[in-house]
Design an enzyme around this catalytic site. Structure first.
Site, PDB file in Angstrom:
ATOM      1  N   LYS A  82       4.336  11.263  25.581  1.00 39.03           N
ATOM      2  CA  LYS A  82       3.472  10.530  24.660  1.00 39.03           C
ATOM      3  C   LYS A  82       2.014  10.753  25.063  1.00 39.03           C
ATOM      4  O   LYS A  82       1.697  10.859  26.247  1.00 39.03           O
ATOM      5  CB  LYS A  82       3.786   9.031  24.719  1.00 39.03           C
ATOM      6  CG  LYS A  82       5.260   8.689  24.503  1.00 39.03           C
ATOM      7  CD  LYS A  82       5.709   8.976  23.085  1.00 39.03           C
ATOM      8  CE  LYS A  82       7.175   8.625  22.892  1.00 39.03           C
ATOM      9  NZ  LYS A  82       8.100   9.559  23.558  1.00 39.03           N
ATOM     10  N   ASP A  83       1.120  10.764  24.076  1.00 33.95           N
ATOM     11  CA  ASP A  83      -0.267  11.072  24.404  1.00 33.95           C
ATOM     12  C   ASP A  83      -1.053   9.827  24.817  1.00 33.95           C
ATOM     13  O   ASP A  83      -0.524   8.721  24.878  1.00 33.95           O
ATOM     14  CB  ASP A  83      -0.949  11.860  23.282  1.00 33.95           C
ATOM     15  CG  ASP A  83      -1.260  11.039  22.034  1.00 33.95           C
ATOM     16  OD1 ASP A  83      -1.305   9.798  22.129  1.00 33.95           O
ATOM     17  OD2 ASP A  83      -1.491  11.653  20.977  1.00 33.95           O
ATOM     18  N   ARG A  84      -2.327  10.012  25.074  1.00 36.92           N
ATOM     19  CA  ARG A  84      -3.143   8.919  25.595  1.00 36.92           C
ATOM     20  C   ARG A  84      -3.863   8.141  24.497  1.00 36.92           C
ATOM     21  O   ARG A  84      -4.348   7.042  24.745  1.00 36.92           O
ATOM     22  CB  ARG A  84      -4.193   9.455  26.574  1.00 36.92           C
ATOM     23  CG  ARG A  84      -5.226  10.380  25.944  1.00 36.92           C
ATOM     24  CD  ARG A  84      -6.435  10.576  26.882  1.00 36.92           C
ATOM     25  NE  ARG A  84      -6.076  11.245  28.090  1.00 36.92           N
ATOM     26  CZ  ARG A  84      -6.068  12.562  28.263  1.00 36.92           C
ATOM     27  NH1 ARG A  84      -6.365  13.349  27.241  1.00 36.92           N
ATOM     28  NH2 ARG A  84      -5.755  13.095  29.414  1.00 36.92           N
TER      29      ARG A  84
END
Length: 363
Positions: A82-84
């Site tokens: 998952k990205d930030r």
């Protein structure tokens, strides 16, 4: 054909007007909830942590777990990445012997929501998909248009494009990836090389999806297609396209496209001719992907439990997608803008799972 990612180069499915608007004004405007294949049983030698994070990639979170708790990287289990640029909730596993050290773990923006034991390490790809809840701001008065588009997508399915996250800052990863595949790159990090070369696969696949849309083949089958059944996941060779296409029109089966590689056979007959045409547009042949394992990917996917709520300045939309699919493909159809224009890219190790090297969806 340009390898640089651009939504404008990819055909949209829906003819409805776009809502416009702005995404990610705040982290809580983009929420991603992992949908696990299974939940921990409550006993076993592995500790499953349900974590919420803001402002960190999964890779960075994993590095902090190894640094602060002393866990070896190989002993961490992660189903998806998952990205930030969102509030994300996901499961990570580690050996249960480290449970006593959890009180020492501190990372701003990260909360442990739940901890439970299980009999096995969490594996890459051990998730059904992700649920997204997204606030679109600056689009007052367009909720009705967005709802009409969402309804269409519910009936027709969604083009399963790779989103801009796969193509890096400026959408340039595929250009460098082509150098990797041709042996012309000076980069030596194997993880970065895999990520960049996978961007070339993604660019070719995206163009294939777009071309099928342009030619009215999104919900049709061609002879030589490898089609996938929606209910069972079974894959079969399409020999009689005319006989099978009505099933595709009803959404019962969908075509798959090729992520070229040494262990994935290219399509044949009419479907193979279309993919060779796409490769020719890029000046490529299947042989250039010999360093990749390869895979097959659905041309079309279907959302689950899609809902839209009008807001004073726009709307909130929520939906679930299978693993490996990008929320930006939905949002592009709703907004008809350059959604998440390349520039929100995360680290090279924070990617999507639709080929053999990765698992998860940053949205």
């Amino acid at each position: 054909m340009n390898l640089i990612f651009s939504w404008a180069a990819l055909r949209a499915l829906t003819p409805t007007p776009g809502s416009g608007g702005v995404l990610r004004s705040r982290p809580e405007d983009f929420v991603v909830e992992e949908r696990p294949t299974y939940l921990p049983s409550g006993s076993g030698d592995h500790l499953y942590l349900h974590l919420e994070k803001v402002g960190h990639t999964t890779a960075h979170l994993a590095r902090e777990l190894t640094r602060q708790l002393g866990v070896k990287t190989r002993d961490l289990g992660i189903a998806g990445l998952k990205d930030r640029h969102a509030v994300t909730r996901q499961w990570i596993s580690l050996p249960a012997k480290f449970e006593s050290r959890l009180g020492d773990f501190q990372l701003e923006g990260v909360r442990i929501l739940k901890a439970s034991r299980h009999t096995n390490k969490l594996g890459l790809g051990h998730l059904r998909g992700n649920r997204f809840t997204v606030r679109v701001r600056g689009a007052a008065g367009t909720a009705g248009q967005a709802q009409a588009t969402l309804d269409l997508l519910g009936r027709l399915g969604l083009p399963n494009y790779f989103g801009p996250q796969r193509f890096g800052l400026g959408g340039l990863n595929a250009e460098e990836g082509l150098k990797v595949l041709r042996g012309e790159s000076e980069l030596r990090d194997p993880q970065v090389r895999r990520f960049l070369s996978s961007s070339v696969q993604s660019a070719v696949f995206n163009r294939t999806v777009s071309l099928r849309l342009e030619r009215g083949l999104f919900d049709q089958l061609l002879s030589g297609d490898m089609a996938k059944k929606r209910d069972t996941g079974g894959v079969f060779l399409v020999e009689d396209a005319q006989a099978e296409s009505p099933r595709a029109e009803r959404g019962e089966v969908s075509a798959t496209g090729t992520l070229f590689g040494r262990k994935t056979k290219p399509l044949t007959l009419d479907a193979g001719a279309l993919e060779l045409e796409v490769l020719g547009e890029f000046g490529l042949t299947p042989e250039v992907f010999a360093s990749r394992k390869g895979d097959r990917r659905l041309i079309r996917i279907f959302m689950e439990d899609a809902q839209l709520q009008p807001e004073d300045d726009g709307y909130t939309v929520s939906f679930a997608l299978p693993k490996g699919s990008f929320a930006t493909s939905v949002l592009r159809e709703l907004m008809k803008t350059d959604v998440d224009a390349p520039g929100l890219a995360d680290d090279p190790d924070e990617t999507d799972p639709s080929d053999e090297d990765n698992a998860g969806d940053a949205g």
